[in-house]
Write an enzyme that holds these catalytic residues in place. Structure first.
Site, PDB file in Angstrom:
ATOM      1  N   LYS A 119       0.937  -1.110  -0.128  1.00 50.21           N
ATOM      2  CA  LYS A 119       0.038  -0.172  -0.039  1.00 50.21           C
ATOM      3  C   LYS A 119       0.830   1.408   0.098  1.00 50.21           C
ATOM      4  O   LYS A 119       0.616   2.111  -0.755  1.00 50.21           O
ATOM      5  CB  LYS A 119      -0.926  -0.012   1.203  1.00 50.21           C
ATOM      6  N   GLN A 139      -4.131  -1.650  10.031  1.00 48.39           N
ATOM      7  CA  GLN A 139      -4.087  -2.927   9.504  1.00 48.39           C
ATOM      8  C   GLN A 139      -4.805  -3.901  10.295  1.00 48.39           C
ATOM      9  O   GLN A 139      -4.231  -4.354  11.587  1.00 48.39           O
ATOM     10  CB  GLN A 139      -2.811  -3.391   8.895  1.00 48.39           C
ATOM     11  N   ASP A 174     -10.521   3.625   5.264  1.00 44.84           N
ATOM     12  CA  ASP A 174     -11.040   2.250   5.269  1.00 44.84           C
ATOM     13  C   ASP A 174     -12.361   2.088   5.193  1.00 44.84           C
ATOM     14  O   ASP A 174     -12.985   0.961   4.810  1.00 44.84           O
ATOM     15  CB  ASP A 174     -10.554   1.251   6.374  1.00 44.84           C
TER      16      ASP A 174
END
Ligand code: GUN
Length: 290
Positions: free
Chosen positions: A54, A98, A121
């Protein structure tokens, strides 16, 4: 035997990046560089690779990204303090923690702590709620990437039957909501999961199957009808012929010739998730300057 079209996530994500250059340029003219803070707790090898991929993409596009690496035994309180600090740092427009987190940390508490205006997210209840009423701000990256791939490759969804296998907050549930929204999919949607008896009864009715159950090569030709389109969200590491390989939730060899189209693993939905994280961060930067 029908031809099975491969829906390349590399091609679709490149189309999205092409459209982002102008938006990134306009932000830079205003002195704004979209910035992402990625927080990684512990040593989960898959998570380390995902976060690195990412942030590498952010670097290659000239965007800011910092990785905060915290040890496995980090206290929940310390993580919440870090999130609070980044919530108040104008250099970061997006915060990504994460998942999964170590067991002693309450993921929901952490997700709630992220400012909804930096939640790229799309996991915060405010953003999940906005998606569910059809007025989205940040759409979770993998479901957003799935919808983009379907549109990019002109896979009809309006009025079709989408069967989603998996009900996670990250993929299954939001993709089922998006597909059903009049403005995004207008499909008829069925959500199946590990507790669904006779899964085949549902998947064999589907025009589009979203396989997001996390079982290597589980979905074979016996689960689908002729001409179905298969979206494979699985990323499973298995041993094959003495080698470690990544496979999806779809058994590609089995469905080839029966499915009309499928997303490969790798180079299918994976690159789309990264592309949508970039888009959500650009969007967040745009919203912060308005
Ligand atoms: N773990 C698996 N997928 C994701 C994702 O899209 N975002 C975060 N933060 N963690 C994940």
């Amino acid at each position: 035997m029908a031809d099975t079209v491969i829906l390349s996530g590399i091609e679709a994500s490149n189309a999205l990046y092409d459209s982002l250059h102008a938006r990134i340029g306009a932000l830079k003219e205003k002195g704004v560089t979209p910035g992402l803070a990625a927080i990684l707790v512990g040593e989960n090898p898959a998570s380390q690779i995902y976060v690195r991929n990412k942030t590498k993409k952010f670097d290659s596009l000239g965007l800011k990204s910092d990785i905060y690496r915290l040890p496995e035994d980090t206290k929940e309180e310390e993580l919440l303090e870090l999130i609070n600090k980044i919530n108040n740092d104008d250099l970061f427009h997006g915060i990504l923690v994460q998942l999964p987190l170590p067991k002693h940390i309450d993921s929901q508490k952490v997700i709630h702590a992220i400012s909804p205006s930096k939640d790229v997210d799309g996991f915060h209840p405010e953003n999940a709620g906005l998606v569910s009423i059809g007025n989205p701000r940040f759409i979770p990256c993998t479901p957003k990437g799935i919808m983009y791939v379907l549109k990019h490759f002109n896979v009809p969804i309006n009025g079709k039957h989408v069967v989603v296998v998996g009900r996670s907050n990250i993929v299954g549930r939001p993709v089922s909501v998006l597909s059903s929204l009049k403005s995004m999919g207008n499909a008829t949607v069925t959500i199946c999961h590990s507790g669904t008896p006779d899964l085949k009864e549902f998947t064999t009715q589907a025009d589009i199957v979203v396989a997001a159950m996390g079982s290597p090569e589980f979905l074979d030709a016996s689960f689908i009808k002729d001409g179905a389109c298969l979206i494979d969200v699985g990323i499973n590491r298995i041993e094959r012929d003495g080698k470690s390989v990544i496979v999806g939730d779809v058994n590609e060899a089995s469905v080839t010739g029966k499915a009309s189209a499928l997303t490969p693993v790798p180079k299918g939905i994976g690159p789309m998730t990264i592309a949508m994280l970039v888009e959500n961060t650009v969007l967040s930067a745009e919203l912060s300057t308005n």
